[in-house]
Design an enzyme around this catalytic site. Structure first.
Site, short mmCIF file in Angstrom:
data_model
loop_
_atom_site.label_atom_id
_atom_site.label_comp_id
_atom_site.label_asym_id
_atom_site.label_seq_id
_atom_site.Cartn_x
_atom_site.Cartn_y
_atom_site.Cartn_z
N ASP A 95 -7.93 -5.52 -0.01
CA ASP A 95 -8.41 -6.41 -1.05
C ASP A 95 -8.02 -7.87 -0.85
OD1 ASP A 95 -9.68 -4.43 -2.64
OD2 ASP A 95 -7.70 -3.74 -3.29
N HIS A 132 0.85 -1.19 0.00
CA HIS A 132 0.00 0.00 0.00
C HIS A 132 0.88 1.24 0.00
CE1 HIS A 132 -3.15 2.83 1.13
NE2 HIS A 132 -3.99 1.92 0.69
#
Ligand code: CMC
Length: 389
Positions: free
Chosen positions: A327, A270
């Site tokens: 996700d 991320h």
């Protein structure tokens, strides 16, 4: 004005001030309007969170009731819009159709497109939130060759979305109730994430005083990419690929670590979190709870757990501070609910909608907001002549 600095991907550039979402990526903290995501996940509902994100405060019971009634009363699609959705190719990706449908709301509701008019903006806010689940379910039903269902405004927002999608949902069985709660929770966890790619897109488009519909439609398209919201679909496809190759997690990780292969561990890493994504923690717990109820152990969930454990014990991932993101585990839950992979990113869009709207509205009222217009460092030819030397 001043010195132009190169900042690919805007990694160090704050383009606005915002009061909506706080993230501490090093510590793995996420708060909407000051409320920790874990508390909202435990006690709140998606509608309450949507109101909070958009209006800045939690609604009291009267405000929540009114908000919910407005959304339910506006859930149905006009016949022309249904006809339009029915005319799209049935095998198109649902995200392409979703972005198109949102864009055409500016045509179907042309009296709500003026960003300078607060009443029109409030109306567009309600229409988008009310209709997105109906549009999503309609697209899904068409894609599987089943007749789309009309909304039933006696049901809750999330419950009715699942009923319009799967038809048979009774709301009575324990599993159905768990699915409604799980869907609600997943939507809460996706509701906002400050200046991510799609939200930044919504702001950039909105900065030119484009309509809320046009801006959100652009956001849907940005979300579609596999490095952003499309990662939830990509994770499931990756897990299926590993399963079909005999479940060999080690050789898959070796491929990921080989930069030549250009393969990424989807659902990992991320831009902001250099620690466990707090949303992923919640979703992993939820996945365990749901998949425990199934008669058979879920092969892909087991594979995901093994993949995570191996990656987090590997210096390639720990040195780069790559952890599971939102996700990584959401797809296994969507799959258990019966959604095809092509719908996963649509579910992300349903969750992110209040965040897109909140940012667009915040920018609209921000006296410091200007049209988004980044600079560049030119690296092309110096002046040359068409006529040659
Ligand atoms: N697998 C393998 N290596 C990775 C991964 C990954 N998933 N993510 C980053 N790296 C490596 C990357 O190769 C680079 O290594 P090196 O320093 O040796 O060149 C280093 O880690 C830094 O990566 P980066 O590309 O500079 O990081 P970024 O901040 O530009 O990208 C990201 C962030 C999320 C796009 C990226 O981590 C990624 O592609 N992840 C996989 C896709 C994914 O799961 N996306 C969902 C993001 S969360 C929710 C959302 O936005 O929808």
């Amino acid at each position: 004005t001043g010195k132009v600095t190169l900042d690919p991907g805007f990694a160090n550039t704050a383009a606005c001030q915002s009061k909506i979402t706080y993230i501490d990526g090093e510590a793995g903290i996420l708060r909407y309007r000051g409320y920790p995501i874990e508390e909202l996940a435990a006690h709140s509902s998606f509608l309450e969170v949507s109101y909070l994100v958009i209006h800045g405060e939690l609604p009291d019971s009267g405000q929540l009731k009114e908000f919910s009634e407005q959304l339910r009363a506006n859930a149905a699609l006009p016949a022309e819009m249904r006809a339009m959705l029915d005319a799209f190719p049935r095998d198109a990706h649902p995200m392409t159709l979703l972005a198109s449908a949102v864009n055409t709301m500016a045509a179907f509701y042309a009296d709500t497109v003026d960003p300078k008019d607060s009443e029109q903006v409030d109306r567009a806010t309600i229409l988008l939130l009310a209709k997105l689940p109906t549009i999503a379910a309609h697209i899904y039903r068409n894609s599987v060759g089943q007749p789309p269902l009309e909304p039933d405004d006696s049901l809750g927002y999330v419950e009715d979305f699942l009923r319009m999608t799967f038809g048979g949902l009774s709301g009575e069985s324990e599993l159905d109730a768990l699915f409604v709660r799980a869907m609600d929770l997943l939507l809460i966890l996706h509701a906002d994430h400050e200046q991510n790619c799609s939200t930044a897109t919504v702001r950039v488009v909105g900065s030119s005083q484009a309509s809320l519909y046009g801006s959100v439609s652009a956001g849907v398209n940005a979300l579609f990419g596999p490095l952003h919201g499309g990662a939830n679909q990509a994770v499931l496809e990756m897990l299926e690929e590993i399963r079909d190759l005999g479940g060999d997690v080690d050789s898959y990780l070796a491929k990921v670590k080989d930069k030549e292969s250009k393969t990424r561990l989807m659902g990992f890493g991320h831009r902001v979190y250099k620690n466990y994504d707090p949303r992923s923690k919640e979703i992993k717990g939820l996945a365990a709870q749901i998949l425990d109820r199934q008669a058979e152990p879920d092969e892909l969930f087991e594979l995901a757990l093994r993949l995570e454990a191996k990656a987090l014990a590997d210096p390639y991932f720990t040195d780069r501070k790559l952890y599971p993101n939102v996700d990584f585990y959401s797809g296994v839950i969507y799959r258990a609910m019966g959604f095809p992979t092509s719908m996963f990113t649509v579910l992300f869009a349903l969750g992110r909608l209040p965040g897109w709207i909140a940012h667009w509205r915040e920018q609209r009222l921000d006296p410091a907001a200007r049209i988004a217009r980044p600079r560049q460092l030119y690296t092309g030819h110096a002046k040359r002549s068409y006529s040659g030397s």
